[in-house]
Scaffold this motif. Structure first.
Motif, PDB file in Angstrom:
ATOM      1  N   UNK A 219      12.046 -15.802  46.584  1.00 24.85           N
ATOM      2  CA  UNK A 219      11.618 -15.746  45.191  1.00 24.85           C
ATOM      3  C   UNK A 219      10.383 -14.862  45.139  1.00 24.85           C
ATOM      4  N   UNK A 220      10.343 -13.934  44.174  1.00 28.35           N
ATOM      5  CA  UNK A 220       9.238 -12.979  44.096  1.00 28.35           C
ATOM      6  C   UNK A 220       8.776 -12.877  42.650  1.00 28.35           C
ATOM      7  N   UNK A 221       7.473 -13.013  42.429  1.00 31.77           N
ATOM      8  CA  UNK A 221       6.868 -12.861  41.109  1.00 31.77           C
ATOM      9  C   UNK A 221       5.773 -11.811  41.198  1.00 31.77           C
ATOM     10  N   UNK A 222       5.769 -10.853  40.279  1.00 29.92           N
ATOM     11  CA  UNK A 222       4.720  -9.830  40.256  1.00 29.92           C
ATOM     12  C   UNK A 222       4.224  -9.648  38.831  1.00 29.92           C
ATOM     13  N   UNK A 223       2.994  -9.199  38.712  1.00 26.32           N
ATOM     14  CA  UNK A 223       2.420  -8.892  37.409  1.00 26.32           C
ATOM     15  C   UNK A 223       1.357  -7.822  37.538  1.00 26.32           C
ATOM     16  N   UNK A 224       1.174  -7.043  36.489  1.00 28.10           N
ATOM     17  CA  UNK A 224       0.170  -5.982  36.511  1.00 28.10           C
ATOM     18  C   UNK A 224      -0.362  -5.697  35.122  1.00 28.10           C
ATOM     19  N   UNK A 225      -1.661  -5.407  35.047  1.00 29.88           N
ATOM     20  CA  UNK A 225      -2.307  -5.072  33.780  1.00 29.88           C
ATOM     21  C   UNK A 225      -3.230  -3.889  34.013  1.00 29.88           C
ATOM     22  N   UNK A 226      -3.193  -2.917  33.089  1.00 27.41           N
ATOM     23  CA  UNK A 226      -4.125  -1.780  33.140  1.00 27.41           C
ATOM     24  C   UNK A 226      -4.764  -1.627  31.769  1.00 27.41           C
ATOM     25  N   UNK A 227      -6.096  -1.533  31.766  1.00 26.07           N
ATOM     26  CA  UNK A 227      -6.843  -1.387  30.522  1.00 26.07           C
ATOM     27  C   UNK A 227      -8.037  -0.460  30.741  1.00 26.07           C
ATOM     28  N   UNK A 228      -8.562   0.073  29.627  1.00 31.37           N
ATOM     29  CA  UNK A 228      -9.817   0.807  29.677  1.00 31.37           C
ATOM     30  C   UNK A 228     -10.961  -0.186  29.838  1.00 31.37           C
ATOM     31  N   UNK A 229     -11.877   0.090  30.774  1.00 33.33           N
ATOM     32  CA  UNK A 229     -13.017  -0.799  30.997  1.00 33.33           C
ATOM     33  C   UNK A 229     -14.160  -0.008  31.621  1.00 33.33           C
ATOM     34  N   UNK A 230     -15.353  -0.195  31.094  1.00 28.18           N
ATOM     35  CA  UNK A 230     -16.575   0.420  31.623  1.00 28.18           C
ATOM     36  C   UNK A 230     -16.418   1.925  31.777  1.00 28.18           C
ATOM     37  N   UNK A 231     -15.761   2.539  30.808  1.00 23.26           N
ATOM     38  CA  UNK A 231     -15.611   3.986  30.819  1.00 23.26           C
ATOM     39  C   UNK A 231     -14.526   4.503  31.734  1.00 23.26           C
ATOM     40  N   UNK A 232     -13.735   3.613  32.313  1.00 28.01           N
ATOM     41  CA  UNK A 232     -12.670   4.044  33.215  1.00 28.01           C
ATOM     42  C   UNK A 232     -11.405   3.231  33.000  1.00 28.01           C
ATOM     43  N   UNK A 233     -10.485   3.328  33.956  1.00 25.87           N
ATOM     44  CA  UNK A 233      -9.236   2.569  33.912  1.00 25.87           C
ATOM     45  C   UNK A 233      -9.280   1.477  34.968  1.00 25.87           C
ATOM     46  N   UNK A 234      -9.011   0.234  34.548  1.00 25.53           N
ATOM     47  CA  UNK A 234      -8.978  -0.893  35.465  1.00 25.53           C
ATOM     48  C   UNK A 234      -7.535  -1.351  35.603  1.00 25.53           C
ATOM     49  N   UNK A 235      -7.057  -1.426  36.843  1.00 28.45           N
ATOM     50  CA  UNK A 235      -5.703  -1.856  37.136  1.00 28.45           C
ATOM     51  C   UNK A 235      -5.758  -3.095  38.018  1.00 28.45           C
ATOM     52  N   UNK A 236      -5.071  -4.182  37.599  1.00 29.12           N
ATOM     53  CA  UNK A 236      -5.018  -5.427  38.357  1.00 29.12           C
ATOM     54  C   UNK A 236      -3.557  -5.753  38.636  1.00 29.12           C
ATOM     55  N   UNK A 237      -3.222  -6.004  39.900  1.00 29.27           N
ATOM     56  CA  UNK A 237      -1.877  -6.378  40.310  1.00 29.27           C
ATOM     57  C   UNK A 237      -1.924  -7.693  41.054  1.00 29.27           C
ATOM     58  N   UNK A 238      -0.934  -8.539  40.829  1.00 29.66           N
ATOM     59  CA  UNK A 238      -0.832  -9.812  41.529  1.00 29.66           C
ATOM     60  C   UNK A 238       0.601 -10.034  41.979  1.00 29.66           C
ATOM     61  N   UNK A 239       0.757 -10.756  43.094  1.00 30.04           N
ATOM     62  CA  UNK A 239       2.078 -11.012  43.661  1.00 30.04           C
ATOM     63  C   UNK A 239       2.083 -12.387  44.307  1.00 30.04           C
ATOM     64  N   UNK A 240       3.188 -13.098  44.171  1.00 27.55           N
ATOM     65  CA  UNK A 240       3.389 -14.378  44.836  1.00 27.55           C
ATOM     66  C   UNK A 240       4.841 -14.439  45.295  1.00 27.55           C
ATOM     67  N   UNK A 241       5.056 -14.771  46.572  1.00 28.31           N
ATOM     68  CA  UNK A 241       6.411 -14.772  47.091  1.00 28.31           C
ATOM     69  C   UNK A 241       6.661 -15.904  48.066  1.00 28.31           C
ATOM     70  N   UNK A 242       7.931 -16.304  48.154  1.00 33.45           N
ATOM     71  CA  UNK A 242       8.384 -17.305  49.125  1.00 33.45           C
ATOM     72  C   UNK A 242       9.644 -16.792  49.782  1.00 33.45           C
ATOM     73  N   UNK A 243       9.721 -16.931  51.113  1.00 30.45           N
ATOM     74  CA  UNK A 243      10.889 -16.494  51.869  1.00 30.45           C
ATOM     75  C   UNK A 243      11.287 -17.590  52.851  1.00 30.45           C
ATOM     76  N   UNK A 244      12.563 -17.848  52.930  1.00 32.85           N
ATOM     77  CA  UNK A 244      13.083 -18.803  53.896  1.00 32.85           C
ATOM     78  C   UNK A 244      14.345 -18.257  54.534  1.00 32.85           C
TER      79      UNK A 244
END
Length: 682
Positions: A219-244
């Motif tokens: 099972x794999x979950x991912x998410x990402x957000x990019x916004x203008x911040x402090x005069x630049x571009x801020x990109x945040x990525x997150x991931x959570x996974x389970x493997x069996x």
């Protein structure tokens, strides 16, 4: 610990100094047109219209003469983990999430153009690659929802379903995306076959049937957000996974001495990652990029083998993590000069406990309980110079400082300092012709798993951990000639030679075990020929044929026999043939892939020499796009019903002084399978 603190301080100071002094390009709007030159080829959506691609990855796969490299996510740090595709001129801030998955989440309708950069260009971070593709996204408002319902079907009735979905919204530089996927399937580790043993004279001494079964789930979950911040571009990525995964092997004796045996392995792991990247233009010619990343993973493994000798059990519990901070400053001086500099500091750890028992009686292992820690810093600087449209020169230097310490069964600490210079020149004497030459000092990374005991429970082999390891180093020279013709046709030749120090291989260890170690110096030569041929002029409209052949020669002195031999697992010859054809403007498509080589390389162990075997494979596919939002695809995999396995020479003792006890041949076949994919964009 005092020395670790000093190293951390030095690495952080170097990072800040590099960020303050280095030089390269600003964060210009990636949709702005690049100045045409002979090193950059631009492919707009019109180029791909006959293929009707669904995703950016589909478009990348259609770039003439470009071989996609997703990178090595197992490499510690960011410097060596990147593949050869950028998105809006930047590398993804995620690491555990593969580059091909990131490209699958970008629809073809969101792509403004793709730039194929050969040999370097001012303002582009080539990620250490000689050829890079840059996917430039549109700045219009786009919202997409995609759902995929896929499944693998097997002749015995087994079905492996896959469900995946994603949502994304892009509005200028603002981006938000989320995705999920879940899979239950099996691999080519499921199948039937045989294992036969003969004596040195070739007489059959044992014949057995093999029944293999495996299953994996994730099972794999991912998410990402990019916004203008402090005069630049801020990109945040997150991931959570389970493997069996679960694997079973039944060995049933039909002839000869011995008893039936049964092996079972179970493995489970959970991993998570958070990555943050901030980019800002400091001036019309300068930009700053800061990246932070945190990754954690835990894993449990149990392997049990039951046979005539009783029961053997190997267990392993471990956790590992990585913390990275990276800063890069870029300055671009027009279209002729670009400078880049910065640094990276990283902390990595592996905590592992292993145990081995025979009939319930513990057997001591070398380095069974280990914690490995690495504190590493790297500073770098490079310059790209284009004296004329025909020439590009890129030179750079990376200096890596690291300390690796081990505690637990063995307490040991080592420090390394490695300069890694690089020089690459690209010459384009005429349209359609290009030469690229690269000279570089490469330094490998130590695999933390080699410090810890491990086991191949299916063949009854246990390896001890070895803390006394050094990274493999090499001076590499590489030359490429590329010829482009017929608009989409490409022929290229690649040659490389490497002088390698401290080759990593298998060595004998105390207690009768073997493990990974350094065996001395060696050489490696590599030649590849590759042809991409559009078939329209041959009377087959919409077709493309890709043919590849490569040859590898390696040599190192065997640590037991003292004789020269190939590197561990080196494949001498490889080849492949792909063909695909678009029909009715991409509404229909079909194709095939053929892997035509059987050589999987030779493994040289202390009491064994093993030759891998894999028969050629054939995969066929057909695709239908009834409208612009729906794709239906069928793949017939392993159509040739190939066999895989190996041939083993087993010695009575160390193979330099002992005779062959017996020879073993192992073959298994996984049946063909049918993959059905239905993809719908809403």
């Amino acid at each position: 610990m005092k020395r670790s603190t000093q190293l951390a301080g030095a690495a952080l100071a170097a990072l800040l100094a590099g960020a303050a002094q280095a030089q390269t390009p600003p964060l210009q709007d990636p949709s702005a047109a690049r100045t045409p030159d002979r090193g950059v080829l631009v492919f707009t959506p019109d180029f791909f219209v006959d293929a009707r691609p669904d995703t950016a990855l589909d478009m990348i796969s259609r770039l003439p003469g470009f071989a996609f490299n997703p990178g090595d996510n197992g490499t510690r740090g960011l410097a060596g983990a990147s593949g050869n595709v950028l998105i809006d001129g930047d590398r993804p801030s995620a690491k555990s999430d593969s580059l091909d998955n990131a490209l699958r989440r970008i629809s073809a309708a969101s792509v403004e153009r793709i730039e194929l950069i050969r040999g370097g260009a001012p303002g582009i971070d080539m990620q250490g690659q000689t050829v890079v593709a840059n996917v430039v996204l549109k700045r219009t408002v786009t919202t997409e929802r995609v759902l995929e319902t896929n499944a693998y079907f097997y002749p015995d009735g087994y079905v492996g379903p896959i469900l995946a979905g994603q949502w994304s919204r892009r509005e200028g530089e603002n981006q938000t995306e989320a995705s999920f996927s879940t899979t239950t399937d099996r691999t080519d580790g499921t199948g039937d076959g045989f294992r036969r043993r003969v004596d040195p004279a070739g007489n059959l001494i044992q014949d057995a049937d093999l029944v293999l079964w495996d299953r994996f789930r994730n099972v794999r979950l991912t998410g990402g957000v990019q916004r203008r911040m402090a005069g630049g571009r801020l990109r945040v990525n997150a991931l959570l996974g389970w493997n069996g995964s679960e694997n079973e092997q039944d060995l049933l004796i039909r002839f000869g001495p011995g008893a039936d045996s049964f092996n079972v392995e179970e493995n489970e792991e959970v991993d998570g990652e958070l990555g943050v990247t901030w980019l800002r233009d400091l001036s019309p010619t300068a930009s700053l990029e800061l990246t932070g990343l945190q990754r954690l993973e835990v894993e449990d493994y149990v392997g049990v083998s039951t046979g005539a000798g009783g029961t053997s059990t190997f267990t392993a519990e471990g956790s590992e993590g990585e913390t990275i901070a990276r800063g890069v400053l870029r300055i671009r001086r027009g279209d002729r000069w670009a400078f880049e500099g910065g640094g990276e500091v990283a902390y990595n750890f592996l905590d592992s406990d292993t145990a081995y028992a025979e009939n319930g009686v513990p057997v001591p292992l070398g380095n069974a309980s280990v914690r490995v820690e690495e504190l590493r810093g790297e500073v770098f600087g490079q310059a790209t110079w284009r004296p004329s449209p025909r020439w590009t020169v890129e030179g750079g230097l990376r200096v890596e400082v690291s300390e690796i310490s081990q505690s637990g069964d063995t307490d040991l600490s080592k420090s390394f300092v490695y300069p890694k210079p690089r020089l690459q020149t690209t010459f384009t004497p005429a349209p359609g012709h290009q030469f690229r030459v690269r000279i570089e000092r490469e330094v490998g990374q130590l695999d933390f798993g080699d410090f810890v005991a491990s086991a191949d429970i299916d063949i009854g082999q246990v390896e001890a951990g070895n803390p006394d390891l050094e990274p493999q180093k090499a001076w590499v020279i590489e030359g490429v000639y590329e010829r482009r013709f017929w608009d989409e046709g490409v022929f290229d030749v690649t040659w490389s030679h490497a002088e390698i120090e401290d080759v990593v291989d298998l060595i004998p260890l105390t207690g009768g075990f073997e493990g990974v170690g350094n065996i001395g110096d060696g050489t490696s030569d590599f030649v590849q020929l590759r042809l991409t041929l559009p078939t329209d002029r041959l009377g087959i409209s919409g077709g493309r044929l890709i043919v590849r052949g490569n040859w590898s020669w390696t040599e190192v002195t065997d640590p037991l026999t003292g004789e020269p031999r190939r590197f561990q697992g080196n494949q001498h010859f490889g080849c492949g043939v792909d063909f695909n054809q678009d029909l009715r403007g991409g509404r229909w498509a079909w194709g095939l892939q053929h892997g035509c080589n059987t050589d999987r390389g030779t493994s040289f162990r202390i009491r064994e020499v093993r030759d891998g075997y894999r028969e050629p494979f054939v995969t066929l596919y057909g695709q239908w796009k009834p409208d612009g939002r729906t794709t239906v695809r069928l793949d017939l995999g392993n159509a040739s019903d190939r066999a895989t396995g190996y041939d083993r020479d087993i010695y009575t003792g160390p193979r330099d002084v002992s005779p062959v006890a017996f020879r073993e041949t192992r073959r298994t076949k996984m049946s063909p399978w049918l993959f059905v994919q239905v993809r719908r964009t809403f």
